[in-house]
Design a protein around this motif. Structure first.
Motif, PDB file in Angstrom:
ATOM      1  N   ARG A 267      -4.815   5.048  -9.863  1.00 59.59           N
ATOM      2  CA  ARG A 267      -4.048   6.254 -10.191  1.00 59.59           C
ATOM      3  C   ARG A 267      -4.673   6.810 -11.459  1.00 59.59           C
TER       4      ARG A 267
ATOM      5  N   ILE B 283       0.846  -1.203   0.000  1.00 60.25           N
ATOM      6  CA  ILE B 283       0.000   0.000   0.000  1.00 60.25           C
ATOM      7  C   ILE B 283       0.878   1.248   0.000  1.00 60.25           C
ATOM      8  N   ALA B 284       1.951   1.248   0.787  1.00 62.64           N
ATOM      9  CA  ALA B 284       2.865   2.395   0.827  1.00 62.64           C
ATOM     10  C   ALA B 284       3.528   2.602  -0.539  1.00 62.64           C
TER      11      ALA B 284
ATOM     12  N   MET C 143      -7.313   0.320  -5.386  1.00 67.28           N
ATOM     13  CA  MET C 143      -6.568   1.563  -5.501  1.00 67.28           C
ATOM     14  C   MET C 143      -6.467   1.907  -6.978  1.00 67.28           C
TER      15      MET C 143
ATOM     16  N   TYR D 181       2.403   1.712  -3.534  1.00 64.90           N
ATOM     17  CA  TYR D 181       1.419   2.211  -4.485  1.00 64.90           C
ATOM     18  C   TYR D 181       1.053   3.665  -4.182  1.00 64.90           C
ATOM     19  N   SER D 182       0.935   4.013  -2.912  1.00 68.24           N
ATOM     20  CA  SER D 182       0.620   5.392  -2.541  1.00 68.24           C
ATOM     21  C   SER D 182       1.721   6.350  -2.990  1.00 68.24           C
ATOM     22  N   ARG D 183       2.981   5.956  -2.804  1.00 68.40           N
ATOM     23  CA  ARG D 183       4.103   6.794  -3.258  1.00 68.40           C
ATOM     24  C   ARG D 183       4.060   7.017  -4.765  1.00 68.40           C
TER      25      ARG D 183
ATOM     26  N   PHE E  56      -1.116   6.233  -6.375  1.00 67.11           N
ATOM     27  CA  PHE E  56      -2.368   5.484  -6.274  1.00 67.11           C
ATOM     28  C   PHE E  56      -3.110   5.916  -5.015  1.00 67.11           C
ATOM     29  N   GLU E  57      -4.418   5.986  -5.126  1.00 67.77           N
ATOM     30  CA  GLU E  57      -5.272   6.338  -3.994  1.00 67.77           C
ATOM     31  C   GLU E  57      -6.296   5.244  -3.771  1.00 67.77           C
ATOM     32  N   GLU E  58      -6.653   5.066  -2.515  1.00 70.10           N
ATOM     33  CA  GLU E  58      -7.686   4.076  -2.187  1.00 70.10           C
ATOM     34  C   GLU E  58      -9.034   4.558  -2.696  1.00 70.10           C
ATOM     35  N   GLU E  59      -9.735   3.677  -3.389  1.00 73.03           N
ATOM     36  CA  GLU E  59     -11.074   3.997  -3.885  1.00 73.03           C
ATOM     37  C   GLU E  59     -12.166   3.210  -3.174  1.00 73.03           C
TER      38      GLU E  59
END
Length: 165
Positions: free
Chosen positions: A161, A129-130, A159, A132-134, A137-140
């Motif tokens: 982007r 998750i970290a 997630m 992908y977030s970097r 990507f955002e949680e949907e």
């Protein structure tokens, strides 16, 4: 440490991909079942329209794989790609996932013109998750009881982007 090399998956890589996804950590954190025969991986990794398959090697050894799948058969979703990735459990934390994801993003953005990338990740996989977030990507959303793992139903996150067209 030797440099990580990213390249297209070749048919000769199938046994190494099979071994990669047979590792306990990858079976636990992907939707794959244990004990799958190599023939299943041959089918999964076969070339096809909209299938972009990359591998990471380190000192000549396959240490990661990422799939970027484009729904070319669905005209209204040709701008979308979905991602799936696995990194050798003995090489976590060494930048392999970052390099694989970066290569897939470059392919999606600069060559395929995709504006939306999607993925699913188990909600307790903090490292993924970290990563992908970097990468933007955002949680949907959260899928409750998404899949069975270790005999228990666990949640997953969707997630995405999204880039402006």
């Amino acid at each position: 440490m030797s440099p990580i090399h990213i390249r297209a998956l070749e048919p000769k890589d199938i046994p190494a991909v099979h071994a990669l996804y047979s590792q306990p950590a990858l079976q636990r954190n992907t939707l794959g079942l244990p004990y799958l025969p190599a023939s299943v991986w041959e089918e999964k990794m076969a070339a096809g329209p909209g299938k972009h398959l990359l591998v990471a090697t380190l000192e000549g050894r396959l240490v990661g794989q990422i799939s970027l799948l484009v729904e070319e058969h669905r005209p209204r979703r040709r701008h979308v790609g979905s991602l799936g990735m696995g990194v050798d459990e003995t090489h976590h934390g060494k930048g392999i996932g970052t390099r694989l994801l970066g290569a897939a993003l470059e392919l999606a953005d600069d060559w395929l013109g995709l504006t939306r990338l999607e993925l699913n990740v188990y909600s307790d996989n903090a490292a993924a998750i970290a990563l992908y977030s970097r990468a933007g990507f955002e949680e949907e959303g959260r899928h409750r009881h998404y899949a069975r793992r270790d005999g228990v139903l666990v949640d997953a996150l969707t997630m995405a982007r999204v880039r402006a067209n």
